[in-house]
Design a protein around this motif. Structure first.
Motif: not given
Length: 530
Positions: A266-295
């Motif tokens: 399975i591919k594991h290189d810097e490109e994959e890590q950069k792709k992960l960085g883009m995914v986790v930095q999206k605002p929709g991937n940071s809200f918590g359980l008690f946030s308005k976004d979660f609700v």
């Protein structure tokens, strides 16, 4: 599609063919549920024997039984422990990782199963107190297994058969029930043949041999054996790729772990890590359980999973209350005074094992085989709807069913309610919460959903224990106030199942979709713009 921007390791998991590691994960994850079901099954046998051993009343025409408050404590403390464990370990599984917490829950179950059988003291109070103490912590460990096993299995599975794999973990409860029944039958038969005690009505003292104190302890302790055998393999399981990548933010380690598990590159290189960085930095991937976004995104989903599991467990656990009356009515179990302590264990275990074999276990495996073919929503709707129909079929003409010639018909319909509970919401309420929430909150949300179910179990097991008592105070069980009667209790249960059918419409269909597609972790738009 949402999966196009996914990491290669997650795409590899979603598209993987069914392999040996899937079945290994089912067995390793399922052993906690084996122990769970074994314990819940055996405790009903054990409490009757405990009543005879520790609460015998000299001169009484009936064998001793646990006082209502003691019975409630012995049976209920494990449910309270399970509820607590579901919330705590569900949260911990998202904070520390699934694997780090997974061994703790299994070891807790093993130690407390054995300790329950070693409950010490010679007085009823000391034995019951220590038994309740260990059963609380046993339940605490079992509770942790719910969110962790479901989450691990969902994150290891492919899209095509994910529902079947998660349901198969839960279906291990069926083998726990059968094993508990068969072992109780064997142990009670061996001791009964060896000591040949008379029935209670012939010799009240001699009907409960001193060696009976070993029987209940052996039955409780043996439930730990399968869990002990799988501990080593639990510790060898790597952390799930979705936790390592999406929560711990290490795409390369996730790819390395799954390369070893799946035996493929399975591919594991810097490109994959950069792709992960883009995914986790999206605002929709940071809200918590008690946030308005979660609700906004998952509020109704969580309401759906908690309400359906709560309503199901009220009905499911309260149904068990009527078993002893039904078995006695159709002659499967003689009056308690006509049996010795060991023979009573044997007869009840035989009757309950037969119900499990004919309805409970087939229901589990119908779900496993059909959940990915017809979808979670349809399975749950069918299950709740049929439970509603059969419950009203028992309740409305209840007087008809009380006549001896109609007892078999009552048992057949009663068995169908168990079948459709297991080929229905008892399985799907476990599966769906592990699929529809983000990886960073998945274990927590499953734990909250499961804890809601256990709250329903407490209501079902104890609320209906009082509710189902005879309207005539003189005919109510000793120590209990008058209730609304069995017929009215069955009508209430029918209404509860109907509410479960309606609440199912709050739960989304996850069949054939990736976990990221369901949770929205891979969407381009932000949550606030939805």
């Amino acid at each position: 599609m949402a999966s196009n921007g996914n990491l290669q390791v997650l795409n590899a998991l979603d598209g993987a063919k069914t392999q040996w590691y899937h079945f290994t994960a089912i067995i390793i994850a399922g052993m906690g549920f084996f122990t769970d079901a074994y314990d819940l099954f055996c405790i009903s046998l054990v409490t009757k024997m405990l009543g005879r051993i520790y609460y015998h009343q000299p001169g009484s025409v009936m064998p001793g039984s646990l006082p209502p408050n003691v019975s409630a404590a012995v049976n209920g403390v494990a449910l309270v422990g399970t509820l607590s464990g579901q919330l705590f370990f569900g949260w911990l599984g998202d904070k520390l990782g699934r694997k780090k917490v997974y061994g703790i829950t299994l070891m807790l179950m093993c130690i407390c199963s054995i300790a329950s059988g070693l409950s010490f003291g010679s007085s009823p109070k000391s034995v019951m107190t220590t038994l309740c103490f260990f059963r609380f912590w046993l339940g605490f460990g079992i509770g942790g297994d719910y969110p962790l096993s479901a989450t691990i299995m969902s994150e290891y599975s492919n899209k095509k058969t994910r529902g079947a794999f998660i349901a198969a973990v839960f279906a291990m409860q069926g083998f726990g029930i059968l094993s508990g029944g068969v072992f109780a039958i064997i142990v009670s038969s061996v001791f009964d043949a060896r000591y040949n005690a008379p029935p209670y009505e012939v010799d009240p003292i001699g009907s409960t041999i001193p060696e009976a104190d070993y029987v209940w302890r052996i039955i409780l302790m043996v439930g730990a054996v399968p869990a002990v055998l799988t501990y080593y393999w639990r510790m060898k399981m790597p952390e799930t790729a979705r936790y390592t990548a999406l929560v711990a933010k290490n795409a390369n380690q996730a790819a390395l772990d799954m390369s070893n598990v799946m035996q493929m590159e399975i591919k594991h290189d810097e490109e994959e890590q950069k792709k992960l960085g883009m995914v986790v930095q999206k605002p929709g991937n940071s809200f918590g359980l008690f946030s308005k976004d979660f609700v906004k995104r998952h509020g109704l989903h969580l309401l759906g999973t908690t309400s359906t599991w709560f309503l199901l467990d009220i009905a499911y656990y309260s149904q068990n209350l009527f078993q002893k009356d039904i078995f006695s009515a159709i002659g499967w179990i003689p009056a308690a005074k006509k049996m010795n302590a060991l023979h009573e264990v044997y007869r009840i275990a035989r009757a309950q094992t037969l119900i499990a074999l004919c309805s409970t276990v087939p229901g589990y495996w119908f779900t496993v085989f059909l959940i990915d073919r017809i979808g979670r929503f349809k399975v749950q709707i069918i299950g709740f709807s049929m439970m509603t129909i059969f419950m009203f079929a028992l309740a409305i003409p209840y007087d008809h069913w009380t006549h001896p010639q109609n007892n078999i018909g009552f048992v057949v319909i009663y068995s169908f309610t168990f079948f459709f509970a297991n080929f229905g919401p008892n399985a799907t309420t476990f599966v769906v919460p592990a699929e529809i929430f983000p990886a960073r909150l998945r274990s927590t949300c499953h734990g909250i959903s499961a804890a809601s179910g256990k709250l329903g179990a407490i209501v079902g097991a104890f609320g209906f224990l009082y509710l189902a008592q005879n309207k005539d105070p003189a005919k109510a069980d000793a120590g209990y106030p008058a209730g609304i009667g069995v017929k009215n209790s069955l009508i209430v249960l029918g209404v509860i199942n109907l509410l479960g059918t309606l609440c199912t419409f709050l739960v989304p269909e996850s069949n054939g979709k990736s976990l990221e597609e369901m949770s929205g972790e891979n969407e381009e738009e932000t949550v606030s713009s939805v």
